[in-house]
Design a protein around this motif. Structure first.
Motif, PDB file in Angstrom:
ATOM      1  N   PRO A 188      97.190  32.971  32.774  1.00 47.12           N
ATOM      2  CA  PRO A 188      97.848  31.915  33.561  1.00 47.12           C
ATOM      3  C   PRO A 188      97.115  31.574  34.845  1.00 47.12           C
ATOM      4  N   TYR A 189      96.218  32.456  35.265  1.00 43.99           N
ATOM      5  CA  TYR A 189      95.509  32.259  36.517  1.00 43.99           C
ATOM      6  C   TYR A 189      94.127  31.649  36.313  1.00 43.99           C
ATOM      7  N   VAL A 190      93.420  32.055  35.254  1.00 45.23           N
ATOM      8  CA  VAL A 190      92.030  31.626  35.104  1.00 45.23           C
ATOM      9  C   VAL A 190      91.852  30.440  34.158  1.00 45.23           C
ATOM     10  N   LEU A 191      92.792  30.205  33.245  1.00 44.16           N
ATOM     11  CA  LEU A 191      92.620  29.107  32.291  1.00 44.16           C
ATOM     12  C   LEU A 191      93.002  27.726  32.839  1.00 44.16           C
ATOM     13  N   PRO A 192      94.063  27.576  33.634  1.00 46.58           N
ATOM     14  CA  PRO A 192      94.496  26.222  34.011  1.00 46.58           C
ATOM     15  C   PRO A 192      93.442  25.406  34.752  1.00 46.58           C
ATOM     16  N   GLY A 193      92.756  26.000  35.694  1.00 54.16           N
ATOM     17  CA  GLY A 193      91.710  25.278  36.405  1.00 54.16           C
ATOM     18  C   GLY A 193      90.566  24.917  35.475  1.00 54.16           C
ATOM     19  N   ALA A 194      90.223  25.848  34.568  1.00 50.61           N
ATOM     20  CA  ALA A 194      89.165  25.574  33.596  1.00 50.61           C
ATOM     21  C   ALA A 194      89.558  24.422  32.686  1.00 50.61           C
ATOM     22  N   PHE A 195      90.791  24.417  32.213  1.00 51.29           N
ATOM     23  CA  PHE A 195      91.256  23.328  31.356  1.00 51.29           C
ATOM     24  C   PHE A 195      91.131  21.978  32.076  1.00 51.29           C
ATOM     25  N   ALA A 196      91.607  21.943  33.310  1.00 55.00           N
ATOM     26  CA  ALA A 196      91.629  20.668  34.041  1.00 55.00           C
ATOM     27  C   ALA A 196      90.224  20.161  34.346  1.00 55.00           C
ATOM     28  N   VAL A 197      89.351  21.047  34.804  1.00 50.06           N
ATOM     29  CA  VAL A 197      87.982  20.616  35.117  1.00 50.06           C
ATOM     30  C   VAL A 197      87.256  20.203  33.842  1.00 50.06           C
ATOM     31  N   ALA A 198      87.412  21.000  32.772  1.00 48.77           N
ATOM     32  CA  ALA A 198      86.736  20.686  31.515  1.00 48.77           C
ATOM     33  C   ALA A 198      87.216  19.349  30.950  1.00 48.77           C
ATOM     34  N   GLU A 199      88.516  19.076  31.091  1.00 42.85           N
ATOM     35  CA  GLU A 199      89.050  17.818  30.588  1.00 42.85           C
ATOM     36  C   GLU A 199      88.498  16.631  31.379  1.00 42.85           C
ATOM     37  N   VAL A 200      88.572  16.714  32.683  1.00 45.43           N
ATOM     38  CA  VAL A 200      88.159  15.575  33.514  1.00 45.43           C
ATOM     39  C   VAL A 200      86.646  15.363  33.447  1.00 45.43           C
ATOM     40  N   ALA A 201      85.882  16.454  33.402  1.00 43.66           N
ATOM     41  CA  ALA A 201      84.423  16.330  33.331  1.00 43.66           C
ATOM     42  C   ALA A 201      83.934  16.127  31.893  1.00 43.66           C
ATOM     43  N   ARG A 202      84.864  16.178  30.931  1.00 44.64           N
ATOM     44  CA  ARG A 202      84.574  15.974  29.510  1.00 44.64           C
ATOM     45  C   ARG A 202      83.508  16.954  29.029  1.00 44.64           C
ATOM     46  N   SER A 220      93.292  39.536  42.280  1.00 44.73           N
ATOM     47  CA  SER A 220      91.839  39.545  42.102  1.00 44.73           C
ATOM     48  C   SER A 220      91.393  38.593  40.996  1.00 44.73           C
ATOM     49  N   THR A 221      92.334  38.084  40.183  1.00 42.02           N
ATOM     50  CA  THR A 221      91.960  37.082  39.180  1.00 42.02           C
ATOM     51  C   THR A 221      91.454  35.805  39.834  1.00 42.02           C
ATOM     52  N   VAL A 222      91.608  35.681  41.142  1.00 43.58           N
ATOM     53  CA  VAL A 222      91.086  34.493  41.837  1.00 43.58           C
ATOM     54  C   VAL A 222      89.574  34.370  41.653  1.00 43.58           C
ATOM     55  N   PHE A 223      88.884  35.504  41.473  1.00 42.53           N
ATOM     56  CA  PHE A 223      87.435  35.446  41.272  1.00 42.53           C
ATOM     57  C   PHE A 223      87.117  34.867  39.890  1.00 42.53           C
ATOM     58  N   GLY A 224      87.814  35.349  38.854  1.00 40.84           N
ATOM     59  CA  GLY A 224      87.608  34.794  37.528  1.00 40.84           C
ATOM     60  C   GLY A 224      87.998  33.331  37.458  1.00 40.84           C
ATOM     61  N   ALA A 225      89.094  32.977  38.140  1.00 40.91           N
ATOM     62  CA  ALA A 225      89.551  31.585  38.147  1.00 40.91           C
ATOM     63  C   ALA A 225      88.546  30.685  38.866  1.00 40.91           C
ATOM     64  N   THR A 226      87.993  31.166  39.964  1.00 41.32           N
ATOM     65  CA  THR A 226      86.971  30.399  40.684  1.00 41.32           C
ATOM     66  C   THR A 226      85.719  30.269  39.838  1.00 41.32           C
ATOM     67  N   ALA A 227      85.361  31.342  39.151  1.00 39.75           N
ATOM     68  CA  ALA A 227      84.158  31.323  38.319  1.00 39.75           C
ATOM     69  C   ALA A 227      84.260  30.287  37.208  1.00 39.75           C
ATOM     70  N   SER A 228      85.416  30.252  36.518  1.00 40.28           N
ATOM     71  CA  SER A 228      85.541  29.324  35.387  1.00 40.28           C
ATOM     72  C   SER A 228      85.505  27.878  35.864  1.00 40.28           C
ATOM     73  N   ALA A 229      86.184  27.580  36.979  1.00 39.56           N
ATOM     74  CA  ALA A 229      86.177  26.206  37.492  1.00 39.56           C
ATOM     75  C   ALA A 229      84.796  25.819  38.016  1.00 39.56           C
ATOM     76  N   ALA A 230      84.181  26.729  38.763  1.00 37.84           N
ATOM     77  CA  ALA A 230      82.867  26.434  39.352  1.00 37.84           C
ATOM     78  C   ALA A 230      81.814  26.253  38.269  1.00 37.84           C
ATOM     79  N   ARG A 231      81.891  27.068  37.239  1.00 39.02           N
ATOM     80  CA  ARG A 231      80.905  26.952  36.162  1.00 39.02           C
ATOM     81  C   ARG A 231      81.030  25.598  35.468  1.00 39.02           C
ATOM     82  N   LEU A 232      82.264  25.184  35.197  1.00 37.01           N
ATOM     83  CA  LEU A 232      82.478  23.910  34.516  1.00 37.01           C
ATOM     84  C   LEU A 232      82.139  22.721  35.422  1.00 37.01           C
ATOM     85  N   LYS A 233      82.134  22.963  36.730  1.00 34.97           N
ATOM     86  CA  LYS A 233      81.655  21.933  37.666  1.00 34.97           C
ATOM     87  C   LYS A 233      80.126  21.950  37.763  1.00 34.97           C
ATOM     88  N   ARG A 234      79.505  22.957  37.106  1.00 38.90           N
ATOM     89  CA  ARG A 234      78.049  23.124  37.066  1.00 38.90           C
ATOM     90  C   ARG A 234      77.456  23.354  38.445  1.00 38.90           C
TER      91      ARG A 234
END
Length: 478
Positions: free
Chosen positions: A102-116, A161-175
């Motif tokens: 619930p912490y690391v997937l939502p940001g990844a989903f949103a960034v991946a969707e918007v950035a296609r 501490s899941t904030v690190f994984g959540a930041t990683a997934s969003a930042a990676r998808l933002k390249r």
């Protein structure tokens, strides 16, 4: 390199082609399970409040999907809502430090969707986020810590501490670059939500935000990723400074930084520890629920025949107010009241959203049977934990028809273990998905989502999948 810089290199340079097949499969399994939990949530009070708050945060005409609703918001708004949706039923997967998805997937989903982004890029991001989250959990105090044969529950616990994984997934998808990601991690460390889980364990009834509000953590992670991209400088020494840095102010008693980086990028550890929940109830009770449901079906026991139920289980948990309370005021209380969970399961209600339907939660028959439930610590609990750290030794005795029906279990369903029957197969997870969305979306649509997620590496544009995640308005729970 500092620890943060080491993690940033891992987050930036991991490639899909280098991921072991089991890591890829586990990422897809968890994405499917999490989407199913989110789709089943609208209509629940916690979910609906999360959706409304998300609209206030990000508006209702943005580019990112709020799962199950047909509504769209900003990246921040959709991530907030989807975090709350995934966590609403308490049926999402379990991984150190406790819950991760619930912490690391939502940001990844949103960034991946918007950035296609492609499905492969999402899998890369999820693999990184889960591996990092597991390693932070292994480095810090845990719910199930033991010392000298006794529970040693630390004074400060949590999943922040899941904030690190959540930041990683969003930042990676933002390249972002490795330097930008490192600064994002330093910022994330400074704005991590507090570790409040230990307080929640000692208070009853439990707060509806649970052990950590998922939506709030997604906001911290996305903020850190945005600030890293904009060039803000984070504190890169946060993880190396045990006296004044992250370990101290997040409150962990145990800090083993070696767990963060040893074999990182070569040894993928999280798949061996990721657990799935067949029941929308605290994971602590899943082994007793397995036993009780088996006994009820095997002996065709009716609730009105049951004179009493005694469950023997986890030593650290069977003494905590958050689990031992019995005054059910809110449907969400049913997720954590052990006695209520056993009573409800004895009524043969199909595990899923129906377990938190007010008609079932407050059913007089369920409430009456709850009063006949006793909870005891398993007599060999600490010995078994010493031999099998992932085990949850449990026993259930049901008194009915002048007899006592007994069952024993070491590992609950959904746990990777030495018992092959405890592993929840991908087909079993697909069945759970179908059960959770039954009546909410057409069967053909559910199969389309299942197929797309299980072949996510073939999806060129993740936004096409997100836009399939809509429940039928006329079927949505009121």
């Amino acid at each position: 390199m500092t620890l943060i810089e080491h993690l940033a290199e891992f987050a930036t340079h991991t490639r899909y082609a280098e991921l072991p097949p089991r890591v890829v499969e586990e990422c897809k399994r968890d994405i499917l399970d999490s989407i199913g939990c989110a789709l089943a949530a609208p209509g629940q009070p916690k979910a609906d409040m999360g959706i409304e708050c998300a609209i206030r945060i990000g508006g209702n005409d943005g580019p990112a999907t709020i799962i199950g609703t047909g509504q769209r918001s900003s990246i921040f708004g959709a991530a907030f809502a989807n975090g709350e949706l995934i966590s609403t039923l308490d049926a999402d997967s379990v991984l150190l430090p406790g819950h991760v998805s619930p912490y690391v997937l939502p940001g990844a989903f949103a960034v991946a969707e918007v950035a296609r982004r492609s499905g492969k890029e999402l899998i890369e991001a999820v693999a990184v986020s889960h591996e990092m989250s597991y390693r932070f959990g292994a480095a810090m105090s845990q719910n199930r810590d033991y010392k000298d044969g006794k529970a040693a529950t630390a004074p400060v616990l949590g999943y922040s501490s899941t904030v690190f994984g959540a930041t990683a997934s969003a930042a990676r998808l933002k390249r972002l670059t490795a330097d930008q990601v490192a600064n994002a991690f330093g910022i994330a460390a400074a704005i991590t939500p507090v570790n409040a889980h230990r307080a929640s364990l000692n208070h009853a009834p439990p707060a509806t935000i649970k052990y950590l509000m998922a939506g709030a953590l997604t906001q911290s992670a996305l903020t850190a990723a945005e600030m890293g991209e904009l060039g803000h400088r984070g504190d890169l020494q946060m993880l190396d400074d045990a006296e004044f840095g992250y370990p101290r102010f997040i409150g962990t008693v145990r800090w083993e930084p070696k767990a963060l980086t040893e074999g990182l990028g070569v040894e993928w550890r999280f798949p061996d520890f990721q657990m799935y929940k067949p029941y929308p109830h605290c994971r602590v009770m899943h082994a007793p629920l397995d036993i009780l449901i088996g006994l009820v079906h095997e002996h065709d026991l009716r609730p009105d025949e049951i004179e009493g139920i005694t469950a023997y289980g986890e030593g650290w948990a069977y003494v905590l107010p958050s689990f031992m309370f019995r005054e059910i005021r809110h449907v969400q209380d049913a997720q954590f009241c052990f006695a209520h969970g056993l009573a409800l399961a004895a009524h043969r209600i199909v595990p899923g959203p129906k377990w938190q339907d007010p008609k079932n939660v407050f059913d007089p028959s369920v409430m009456k049977l709850m009063d006949k439930v006793k909870l005891e610590i398993h007599p060999t609990y600490f010995d078994e934990i010493a031999k099998h750290p992932s085990s949850r030794p449990s026993r259930v005795e049901i008194r009915a028809r002048g007899q006592t029906f007994r069952g024993e279990r070491l590992f609950p369903k959904g746990t990777p273990s030495s018992d092959p029957e405890s592993f929840l197969t991908t087909e079993a997870l697909a069945h759970k998905f179908r059960t959770f969305v039954d009546g909410l979306m057409p069967a053909a649509a559910a199969e389309e989502v299942i197929d797309a997620v299980l072949h996510l590496e073939q999806v060129d544009d993740f936004s096409t999948l997100m836009r399939k995640l809509v429940n039928q308005p006329k079927k949505r729970r009121s």
